[in-house]
Design a protein around this motif. Structure first.
Motif, PDB file in Angstrom:
ATOM      1  N   THR A 131     -25.522  61.283 -55.643  1.00  0.00           N
ATOM      2  CA  THR A 131     -25.734  62.606 -55.042  1.00  0.00           C
ATOM      3  C   THR A 131     -24.465  63.437 -54.901  1.00  0.00           C
ATOM      4  O   THR A 131     -24.546  64.662 -54.826  1.00  0.00           O
ATOM      5  N   GLY A 132     -23.324  62.784 -54.827  1.00  0.00           N
ATOM      6  CA  GLY A 132     -22.072  63.494 -54.607  1.00  0.00           C
ATOM      7  C   GLY A 132     -21.871  63.931 -53.160  1.00  0.00           C
ATOM      8  O   GLY A 132     -20.889  64.595 -52.834  1.00  0.00           O
ATOM      9  N   TRP A 133     -22.776  63.552 -52.274  1.00  0.00           N
ATOM     10  CA  TRP A 133     -22.702  63.959 -50.868  1.00  0.00           C
ATOM     11  C   TRP A 133     -21.945  62.907 -50.069  1.00  0.00           C
ATOM     12  O   TRP A 133     -22.406  61.760 -49.931  1.00  0.00           O
ATOM     13  N   PRO A 134     -20.782  63.237 -49.500  1.00  0.00           N
ATOM     14  CA  PRO A 134     -19.985  62.243 -48.770  1.00  0.00           C
ATOM     15  C   PRO A 134     -20.587  61.822 -47.432  1.00  0.00           C
ATOM     16  O   PRO A 134     -20.104  60.873 -46.812  1.00  0.00           O
ATOM     17  N   GLY A 135     -21.635  62.482 -46.996  1.00  0.00           N
ATOM     18  CA  GLY A 135     -22.300  62.093 -45.745  1.00  0.00           C
ATOM     19  C   GLY A 135     -22.784  60.657 -45.780  1.00  0.00           C
ATOM     20  O   GLY A 135     -22.816  59.988 -44.745  1.00  0.00           O
ATOM     21  N   TRP A 136     -23.165  60.171 -46.962  1.00  0.00           N
ATOM     22  CA  TRP A 136     -23.579  58.768 -47.090  1.00  0.00           C
ATOM     23  C   TRP A 136     -22.440  57.836 -46.682  1.00  0.00           C
ATOM     24  O   TRP A 136     -22.664  56.840 -45.992  1.00  0.00           O
ATOM     25  N   LEU A 137     -21.248  58.162 -47.133  1.00  0.00           N
ATOM     26  CA  LEU A 137     -20.094  57.307 -46.843  1.00  0.00           C
ATOM     27  C   LEU A 137     -19.712  57.375 -45.367  1.00  0.00           C
ATOM     28  O   LEU A 137     -19.385  56.348 -44.757  1.00  0.00           O
ATOM     29  N   ILE A 138     -19.764  58.571 -44.819  1.00  0.00           N
ATOM     30  CA  ILE A 138     -19.420  58.738 -43.400  1.00  0.00           C
ATOM     31  C   ILE A 138     -20.437  58.001 -42.528  1.00  0.00           C
ATOM     32  O   ILE A 138     -20.067  57.289 -41.587  1.00  0.00           O
ATOM     33  N   ALA A 139     -21.716  58.147 -42.866  1.00  0.00           N
ATOM     34  CA  ALA A 139     -22.757  57.454 -42.101  1.00  0.00           C
ATOM     35  C   ALA A 139     -22.579  55.938 -42.204  1.00  0.00           C
ATOM     36  O   ALA A 139     -22.657  55.224 -41.198  1.00  0.00           O
ATOM     37  N   ALA A 140     -22.326  55.450 -43.414  1.00  0.00           N
ATOM     38  CA  ALA A 140     -22.128  54.005 -43.598  1.00  0.00           C
ATOM     39  C   ALA A 140     -20.895  53.525 -42.847  1.00  0.00           C
ATOM     40  O   ALA A 140     -20.893  52.428 -42.278  1.00  0.00           O
ATOM     41  N   SER A 141     -19.861  54.336 -42.814  1.00  0.00           N
ATOM     42  CA  SER A 141     -18.649  53.976 -42.087  1.00  0.00           C
ATOM     43  C   SER A 141     -18.927  53.870 -40.588  1.00  0.00           C
ATOM     44  O   SER A 141     -18.523  52.898 -39.936  1.00  0.00           O
TER      45      SER A 141
END
Length: 163
Positions: A131-141
């Protein structure tokens, strides 16, 4: 009551009992965490950094840093984590006389973490790549850090119940 010719007054007996109870309480507090607090903080920071690092490695193009830099970050934080684990193990063993072992943790707590955390970490990187959306990474973090804190608190609570 006579023991080896020594007579204890009631006050001395109470004082000895109080000392024994203080030592017991102190030992229970010391053993209430499976690792030193500073290592718990380092572990939480490590699992919080992993989704972002995996995302940087998995990105289609350079995201914030070039891919080789992300690989370097991954290798560096992993080496630091392993070194801190070694230090934590040594400190814990010297302080308590018990080896720092993860296999003694309750399986009902560890199995979901061992199964779910890798899915979360890798899944967020895959979702970010798609998706290219960094929200996934922030949420996972944030979830990873929460799992680390929750796991630590749950273990301390379980250990205190059994002590």
């Amino acid at each position: 009551m006579e023991t080896d010719g020594v007579h204890l007054t009631p006050q001395q007996a109470r004082a000895a009992l109080a000392d024994t109870q203080r030592v017991s309480a102190s030992a229970a507090e010391l053993a209430a965490a499976p690792w030193p607090t500073w290592f718990f903080v380092a572990l939480t920071l490590y699992v919080a950094a992993l989704p972002l690092t995996y995302g940087g490695i998995a990105a289609d193009s350079d995201w914030l840093l070039p891919r080789p830099a992300w690989v370097g970050v991954m290798l560096t934080i992993t080496a630091v984590y392993v070194a801190l684990l070694s230090v934590a193990s040594r400190v814990w063993r010297n302080r308590t006389g018990v080896a720092l072992r993860f296999d003694v943790l309750p399986k009902r707590a560890t199995v979901p973490v061992v199964a779910g955390l890798p899915v979360l970490l890798v899944g967020a990187a895959v979702a970010f790549r798609l998706t290219g959306w960094p929200g996934w990474l922030i949420a996972a973090s944030l979830i990873s850090a929460g799992v680390s804190v929750g796991f630590h608190l749950a273990f301390v609570r379980l250990h205190r119940k059994s002590a």
